[in-house]
Scaffold this motif. Structure first.
Motif, PDB file in Angstrom:
ATOM      1  N   GLU A   1      -3.132  10.174 -11.625  1.00 60.76           N
ATOM      2  CA  GLU A   1      -2.799   9.271 -12.717  1.00 60.76           C
ATOM      3  C   GLU A   1      -3.744   9.483 -13.894  1.00 60.76           C
ATOM      4  O   GLU A   1      -4.901   9.857 -13.714  1.00 60.76           O
TER       5      GLU A   1
ATOM      6  N   LYS B   1      -0.551   0.585  -7.865  1.00 61.29           N
ATOM      7  CA  LYS B   1       0.576   1.521  -7.861  1.00 61.29           C
ATOM      8  C   LYS B   1       1.178   1.718  -6.462  1.00 61.29           C
ATOM      9  O   LYS B   1       2.286   2.225  -6.326  1.00 61.29           O
TER      10      LYS B   1
ATOM     11  N   SER C   1       5.192   2.766  -4.894  1.00 63.51           N
ATOM     12  CA  SER C   1       5.291   4.153  -4.418  1.00 63.51           C
ATOM     13  C   SER C   1       6.175   4.290  -3.186  1.00 63.51           C
ATOM     14  O   SER C   1       6.604   5.388  -2.849  1.00 63.51           O
TER      15      SER C   1
END
Length: 198
Positions: free
Chosen positions: A56, A154, A158
């Motif tokens: 990221e 996140k 996912s």
């Protein structure tokens, strides 16, 4: 008389020389201490069923106003976060009941999958200090914490937790095979596997 004066001057010079060298040596002594911290080690039984890799980019910007808000100073950085996430089960939360008569183990509770570890590697790019707003060690420590929290946020989107949840039955079957080698059987007919909150 001159001999006595020579002896006194010689003694003074010797004393001064010895004192000078002792003082110099004492300044150069370096003392080190090492403190050994002993941490309590817990016995854990965790099973990793899913591993996920994240890459990221995280933009950080901090602006401070100075001198009655007349002057602003901005520091900024771009972080490249590479992370490895392990999802699995804490097997210490399994609840079992033994039926010695029938050589049967009844599985009454199986835990939800959860994040077991998050390992991050953070690299800084385009790190710029402001004139009155510079990066310090505390800022970098805080940025590392923020980057880890960013990855943790996140994880639900996912799909890793859902994938791990599908592995729950395989984990139960593995436990069943282990019990069968000892002549016992596993009863999980009444078990309801909880769905992870993704």
């Amino acid at each position: 008389m001159e001999l006595l004066l020579g002896i006194v001057l010689g003694a003074l010079l010797s004393y001064w020389g010895i004192s000078f060298f002792n003082k110099k040596n004492s300044l150069q002594k370096i003392e080190t201490q090492s403190i050994i911290l002993i941490e309590k080690i817990k016995s854990v039984c965790k099973l990793i069923t899913v591993e996920g890799d994240f890459a990221e980019i995280y933009h950080y910007e901090n602006t401070k106003n100075h001198f009655l808000n007349i002057i602003t100073s901005k520091k900024k950085a771009i972080l490249l976060i590479n992370a490895k996430v392990h999802i699995g089960f804490d097997l210490s939360q399994i609840k079992l009941e033994a039926n010695n008569k029938d050589l049967e183990i009844i599985l009454t509770h199986f835990p939800k999958p959860k994040v077991l570890t998050v390992e991050t590697d953070v690299r800084y790019y385009d790190k710029k200090d402001g004139i009155f707003n510079k990066f310090n060690a505390e800022d970098l420590t805080e940025l590392n914490k923020e980057s880890k929290a960013f990855i943790i946020d996140k994880i639900p989107e996912s799909g890793l937790l859902n994938t791990a949840n599908k592995e729950a039955l395989d984990t139960i079957l593995m436990i069943e095979k282990l019990l069968e080698t000892s002549g016992w059987k596993l009863n999980y007919a009444q078990l309801v596997i909880p769905i992870s909150e993704a």
